[in-house]
Design a protein around this motif. Structure first.
Motif, PDB file in Angstrom:
ATOM      1  N   ALA A 125       0.851  -1.191   0.000  1.00  0.00           N
ATOM      2  CA  ALA A 125       0.000   0.000   0.000  1.00  0.00           C
ATOM      3  C   ALA A 125       0.883   1.235   0.000  1.00  0.00           C
ATOM      4  O   ALA A 125       2.071   1.170   0.372  1.00  0.00           O
ATOM      5  N   ASP A 126       0.316   2.359  -0.420  1.00  0.00           N
ATOM      6  CA  ASP A 126       1.044   3.622  -0.304  1.00  0.00           C
ATOM      7  C   ASP A 126       0.554   4.359   0.936  1.00  0.00           C
ATOM      8  O   ASP A 126      -0.400   3.946   1.590  1.00  0.00           O
ATOM      9  N   GLY A 127       1.227   5.460   1.256  1.00  0.00           N
ATOM     10  CA  GLY A 127       0.944   6.155   2.507  1.00  0.00           C
ATOM     11  C   GLY A 127      -0.331   6.953   2.522  1.00  0.00           C
ATOM     12  O   GLY A 127      -0.695   7.508   3.573  1.00  0.00           O
ATOM     13  N   SER A 128      -1.041   7.044   1.399  1.00  0.00           N
ATOM     14  CA  SER A 128      -2.255   7.853   1.363  1.00  0.00           C
ATOM     15  C   SER A 128      -3.309   7.334   2.334  1.00  0.00           C
ATOM     16  O   SER A 128      -4.064   8.113   2.923  1.00  0.00           O
ATOM     17  N   MET A 129      -3.370   6.011   2.528  1.00  0.00           N
ATOM     18  CA  MET A 129      -4.355   5.459   3.439  1.00  0.00           C
ATOM     19  C   MET A 129      -4.029   5.776   4.895  1.00  0.00           C
ATOM     20  O   MET A 129      -4.886   5.700   5.763  1.00  0.00           O
ATOM     21  N   LEU A 130      -2.747   6.165   5.146  1.00  0.00           N
ATOM     22  CA  LEU A 130      -2.321   6.547   6.488  1.00  0.00           C
ATOM     23  C   LEU A 130      -2.138   8.048   6.623  1.00  0.00           C
ATOM     24  O   LEU A 130      -1.765   8.528   7.692  1.00  0.00           O
ATOM     25  N   GLY A 131      -2.388   8.763   5.527  1.00  0.00           N
ATOM     26  CA  GLY A 131      -2.207  10.202   5.552  1.00  0.00           C
ATOM     27  C   GLY A 131      -0.761  10.639   5.489  1.00  0.00           C
ATOM     28  O   GLY A 131      -0.425  11.756   5.894  1.00  0.00           O
ATOM     29  N   VAL A 132       0.131   9.758   4.979  1.00  0.00           N
ATOM     30  CA  VAL A 132       1.557  10.074   4.883  1.00  0.00           C
ATOM     31  C   VAL A 132       1.968  10.013   3.417  1.00  0.00           C
ATOM     32  O   VAL A 132       2.135   8.926   2.849  1.00  0.00           O
ATOM     33  N   ASP A 133       2.129  11.161   2.788  1.00  0.00           N
ATOM     34  CA  ASP A 133       2.560  11.200   1.392  1.00  0.00           C
ATOM     35  C   ASP A 133       4.012  10.735   1.272  1.00  0.00           C
ATOM     36  O   ASP A 133       4.847  11.032   2.128  1.00  0.00           O
ATOM     37  N   GLY A 134       4.307  10.021   0.195  1.00  0.00           N
ATOM     38  CA  GLY A 134       5.668   9.568  -0.060  1.00  0.00           C
ATOM     39  C   GLY A 134       6.030   8.248   0.580  1.00  0.00           C
ATOM     40  O   GLY A 134       7.147   7.764   0.402  1.00  0.00           O
ATOM     41  N   LEU A 135       5.112   7.646   1.314  1.00  0.00           N
ATOM     42  CA  LEU A 135       5.391   6.384   2.003  1.00  0.00           C
ATOM     43  C   LEU A 135       4.847   5.203   1.201  1.00  0.00           C
ATOM     44  O   LEU A 135       3.726   5.238   0.700  1.00  0.00           O
TER      45      LEU A 135
END
Length: 327
Positions: A183-193
């Protein structure tokens, strides 16, 4: 009567070929790479210059309402088919495929540390240390789907992972399964992760001294502007007599100097947990650089390793410069 049957079958075969040719879309892409490789002083390099041509063929079309695609790749100057994949896209139900070497399940995240070119173990005497993947990527059924931003990539095989052109595999081995979640960080609210984890088991059958072999890994990559830092941990628990467990920790740092030039550096430790003997740690590091000019790319790697494969004082190093042309 026999002649009439032959004519009818021939006409039917011809019509089927015509239908499939009209329904499918074909594409071909590839690259030619010229390399210069230098080994360490204990190895005979011979002619350090080499060249290989990679070709990938893709066909896709609609069959009974589903998008069916086939992928086949050949490498090393047309040495033969090195990988193939037959996929059926079922829309919201996901994609199911039969994989013969293109990459499935846990093997897709065996090393996600960032690099400008090849991985830091590429070209060394031992390239399998610390790389998880219970089911492998050959002779496996693969299922891929995305749920609420999380992508599941699962693989399973029955028996050996030896590639077959037709019929049952003759290789020795038991069944296995594994999966990877990314997954990318968008689901955690962290861009670039970018994050991921996976697990799998491989049967030992008559060769087991305990349970099945277990493979586990997890990674996280974080990008800020032109810089990407990544860290990964993996563990392979083996239940075969005289076979070590492997515990891996690796990190990598990549920097995009500009839109054409990138560089990276990485390190990793693979601890071989000896069965009845002391632990041995394989240590590796590598630096890579890549410069891209349109369809032309110049890349270089310098990789080193010590205690390769868990064998004390088994050291190795490799330097490679490659010029590739994509088409």
């Amino acid at each position: 009567m026999n002649n009439i049957k032959k004519i009818g079958l021939t006409a039917l075969a011809g019509s089927l070929v015509a239908i499939s040719a009209q329904a499918a879309e074909m594409s071909v892409n590839g690259a030619t790479m010229l390399t210069y490789t230098s080994e360490d002083g204990t190895e005979v390099t011979g002619n350090p210059f080499g060249m290989k041509t990679n070709l990938a063929f893709t066909a896709s079309g609609e069959v009974n309402g589903y998008n069916v695609s086939y992928y086949q790749a050949s490498q090393d100057q047309f040495a033969g088919m090195s990988s193939a994949r037959l996929s059926v896209d079922m829309g919201d139900m996901g994609t199911i495929a039969f994989d013969q070497g293109s990459g499935s399940g846990l093997a897709t995240i065996d090393d996600k540390t960032p690099t400008a070119a090849e991985e830091i173990w590429d070209g060394l005497d031992v390239t399998t240390s610390g790389r998880v993947g219970a089911a492998g990527s050959s002779g496996v059924f693969n299922y891929i789907n995305t749920f609420e931003g999380v992508t599941l990539n699962a693989a399973a095989r029955k028996g050996s992972g030896t590639s077959n052109s037709d019929g049952a595999s003759s290789g020795v081995g038991q069944g296995a399964w594994d999966f990877a979640l990314t997954a990318d960080g968008s689901m955690l609210g962290v861009d670039g992760l970018a994050i991921g984890a996976g697990y799998g088991e491989a049967e030992n059958g008559a060769f087991a001294t305990g349970g099945d072999n277990a493979h586990t890994t997890a990674f996280a990559n974080y990008s800020v502007g032109p810089v990407t830092f990544g860290y990964q941990m993996s563990y392979e628990h083996n239940n075969v007599s005289a076979t070590d467990d492997e515990e891996t920790k690796a990190w990598g740092l990549a920097f995009n100097v500009n839109e054409n030039l990138s560089i990276s550096y990485g390190e990793r430790d693979v601890v071989f947990r000896g069965q009845g003997a002391g632990d041995v740690t394989e240590k590796g590091d590598g630096i890579a650089v890549a410069y891209t000019m349109g369809s032309m790319k110049i890349a270089g790697n310098m990789n080193e390793g010590s205690n390769m494969g868990g064998v004390s004082a088994a050291n190795d190093s490799m330097t490679e410069i490659a010029v590739s042309f994509a088409f």
